[in-house]
Motif scaffolding. Structure first.
Motif, PDB file in Angstrom:
ATOM      1  N   ILE A  75       0.851  -1.072  -0.142  1.00  0.00           N
ATOM      2  CA  ILE A  75       0.098   0.013  -0.054  1.00  0.00           C
ATOM      3  C   ILE A  75       1.005   1.296  -0.026  1.00  0.00           C
ATOM      4  N   ILE A  76       0.726   2.051  -1.116  1.00  0.00           N
ATOM      5  CA  ILE A  76       1.584   3.203  -1.004  1.00  0.00           C
ATOM      6  C   ILE A  76       0.678   4.475  -0.703  1.00  0.00           C
ATOM      7  N   TYR A  77       1.266   5.549  -0.034  1.00  0.00           N
ATOM      8  CA  TYR A  77       0.634   6.713   0.057  1.00  0.00           C
ATOM      9  C   TYR A  77       1.484   7.791  -0.563  1.00  0.00           C
ATOM     10  N   ASP A  78       1.197   7.884  -1.768  1.00  0.00           N
ATOM     11  CA  ASP A  78       1.880   8.812  -2.730  1.00  0.00           C
ATOM     12  C   ASP A  78       1.804  10.402  -2.174  1.00  0.00           C
ATOM     13  N   LYS A  79       2.987  11.047  -1.903  1.00  0.00           N
ATOM     14  CA  LYS A  79       3.049  12.360  -1.279  1.00  0.00           C
ATOM     15  C   LYS A  79       2.338  12.632  -0.230  1.00  0.00           C
ATOM     16  N   VAL A  80       2.374  11.660   0.856  1.00  0.00           N
ATOM     17  CA  VAL A  80       1.840  11.837   2.319  1.00  0.00           C
ATOM     18  C   VAL A  80       2.373  12.928   2.705  1.00  0.00           C
ATOM     19  N   PHE A  81       3.623  13.402   2.679  1.00  0.00           N
ATOM     20  CA  PHE A  81       4.363  14.665   2.828  1.00  0.00           C
ATOM     21  C   PHE A  81       4.939  15.199   1.673  1.00  0.00           C
ATOM     22  N   LYS A  82       5.241  16.687   1.625  1.00  0.00           N
ATOM     23  CA  LYS A  82       5.634  17.136   0.435  1.00  0.00           C
ATOM     24  C   LYS A  82       7.073  16.044  -0.311  1.00  0.00           C
ATOM     25  N   LYS A  83       7.032  15.710  -1.279  1.00  0.00           N
ATOM     26  CA  LYS A  83       7.623  14.906  -1.991  1.00  0.00           C
ATOM     27  C   LYS A  83       8.510  13.818  -1.124  1.00  0.00           C
ATOM     28  N   ALA A  84       7.488  13.244  -0.387  1.00  0.00           N
ATOM     29  CA  ALA A  84       7.904  12.089   0.503  1.00  0.00           C
ATOM     30  C   ALA A  84       6.797  11.111   0.502  1.00  0.00           C
ATOM     31  N   ASP A  85       7.047   9.845   0.196  1.00  0.00           N
ATOM     32  CA  ASP A  85       6.089   8.713   0.215  1.00  0.00           C
ATOM     33  C   ASP A  85       5.965   7.967   1.538  1.00  0.00           C
ATOM     34  N   LEU A  86       5.182   7.077   1.654  1.00  0.00           N
ATOM     35  CA  LEU A  86       4.963   5.959   2.683  1.00  0.00           C
ATOM     36  C   LEU A  86       4.672   4.835   1.842  1.00  0.00           C
ATOM     37  N   THR A  87       5.307   3.709   1.985  1.00  0.00           N
ATOM     38  CA  THR A  87       4.836   2.498   1.432  1.00  0.00           C
ATOM     39  C   THR A  87       4.920   1.403   2.762  1.00  0.00           C
ATOM     40  N   VAL A  88       3.616   0.612   2.651  1.00  0.00           N
ATOM     41  CA  VAL A  88       3.591  -0.484   3.770  1.00  0.00           C
ATOM     42  C   VAL A  88       3.246  -1.547   3.269  1.00  0.00           C
ATOM     43  N   TYR A  89       3.957  -2.710   3.822  1.00  0.00           N
ATOM     44  CA  TYR A  89       4.074  -4.190   2.826  1.00  0.00           C
ATOM     45  C   TYR A  89       4.417  -5.150   4.122  1.00  0.00           C
ATOM     46  N   GLY A  90       3.884  -6.201   3.549  1.00  0.00           N
ATOM     47  CA  GLY A  90       4.234  -7.705   4.795  1.00  0.00           C
ATOM     48  C   GLY A  90       5.523  -8.030   4.193  1.00  0.00           C
ATOM     49  N   GLU A  91       6.144  -8.437   5.294  1.00  0.00           N
ATOM     50  CA  GLU A  91       7.723  -9.132   4.801  1.00  0.00           C
ATOM     51  C   GLU A  91       7.757 -10.512   6.124  1.00  0.00           C
ATOM     52  N   GLY A  92       7.533 -11.641   5.534  1.00  0.00           N
ATOM     53  CA  GLY A  92       7.490 -12.775   6.435  1.00  0.00           C
ATOM     54  C   GLY A  92       6.375 -12.604   7.460  1.00  0.00           C
ATOM     55  N   ARG A  93       6.621 -12.697   8.810  1.00  0.00           N
ATOM     56  CA  ARG A  93       5.368 -12.458   9.719  1.00  0.00           C
ATOM     57  C   ARG A  93       5.494 -11.148  10.330  1.00  0.00           C
ATOM     58  N   GLU A  94       6.196 -10.156   9.738  1.00  0.00           N
ATOM     59  CA  GLU A  94       6.247  -8.696   9.983  1.00  0.00           C
ATOM     60  C   GLU A  94       5.466  -7.810   9.158  1.00  0.00           C
ATOM     61  N   THR A  95       5.111  -6.662   9.460  1.00  0.00           N
ATOM     62  CA  THR A  95       4.925  -5.521   8.832  1.00  0.00           C
ATOM     63  C   THR A  95       5.949  -4.442   8.487  1.00  0.00           C
TER      64      THR A  95
END
Length: 277
Positions: A75-95
């Motif tokens: 899940i990508i939050y495009d431009k959540v801050f000015k010229k900064a994105d947040l990407t959330v994803y699963g990796e094994g049993r962790e987020t």
């Protein structure tokens, strides 16, 4: 365990604990939130599919079961801050989550706050610890880097306290003409098998054919049953198998009383709570 919900400006950690031991501690639920402080009005949330499938067997009405659902890989939050994105994803049993500061952006603009918690602290190893009703969630010390000419260059980074339960990042010198990546992770767990009330998974295993066996207890009258041996409000035994088309099948699911043998040739046994019939 935690279930992670994603909203327009928050990561919501929905924590639950089920107490099967009768030791006086009640079942419960706690919801804490990691909220972006003053996010950009132009932020856009989008998902990227991962090609896998999810399967829901909830309740005893097979018409309400769903298989082959396609979840998002990220899940990508495009431009959540000015010229900064947040990407959330699963990796094994962790987020895991990654902040990308694009060229012209400022890592100091990243600003998030935890709400509905008992408190926060920074541990000596650089991790961020969130204190909740059910214990602690630990966000690993951030790892920052840049990819320049095909090489990964590490950048010094750390969580920076901005206020009460409010944080951002402190980073060392980096090449401003290339994107900066800052990543961390937090443990999370989710399950989607059961029914309306009092479902406890006592054990789960996978055989050499990839079948998943689940044993536990349930007081739900709408527990998903298929080829049941006995109906009641007792111990349940269920098996899910790969149908070969990317979908899981519910092969059998029974709520049983007493004991049912299970041998190596595929016969089932279970021992658990018994209230009599």
């Amino acid at each position: 365990r935690y279930t992670l919900w994603l909203t327009a400006d928050s990561l919501v950690f929905d924590s639950g604990w089920n107490n099967p031991n009768g030791d006086g501690m009640a079942d419960g639920r706690d919801v804490s939130r990691m909220v972006c402080v003053k996010p950009s009005q132009s932020c856009r949330v989008r998902g990227i599919a991962d090609g896998s499938s999810m399967h829901y067997f909830t309740g005893n009405n097979s018409r309400r079961w769903h298989t082959g659902l396609k979840p998002s890989k990220k899940i990508i939050y495009d431009k959540v801050f000015k010229k900064a994105d947040l990407t959330v994803y699963g990796e094994g049993r962790e987020t895991a989550y990654t902040w990308t500061v694009h060229v012209g952006g400022n890592p100091g603009s990243i600003d998030f706050k935890y709400k509905d918690i008992h408190g926060t602290r920074l541990d000596p190893d650089g991790s961020l610890v969130i204190e909740t009703k059910f214990g602690e969630m630990t966000h690993a010390a951030p790892l920052a880097y840049q990819i320049i000419n095909g090489k990964r260059l590490t950048v010094t980074s750390a969580f920076r306290e901005k206020g009460v339960n409010r944080y951002g990042f402190r980073v060392g010198s980096y090449h401003k003409s290339f994107p900066l990546i800052i990543s961390s992770r937090v443990e999370v767990d989710a399950t989607y098998f059961g029914a309306g009330a009092d479902n406890v998974v006592e054990a789960m295993t996978v055989d050499d054919r990839g079948n998943v066996y689940i044993v536990g207890t349930s007081a739900s009258l709408d527990f998903p049953l298929y080829h049941p041996y006995q109906s009641g409000r007792e111990t349940f035994v269920s098996r899910l198998s790969d149908g070969g088309d990317g979908r899981f099948r519910l092969d059998f699911s029974a709520v049983i009383g007493g004991r049912l043998p299970w041998t190596g040739n595929g016969n089932r046994y279970s021992s658990g709570k018994e209230g009599g019939c």
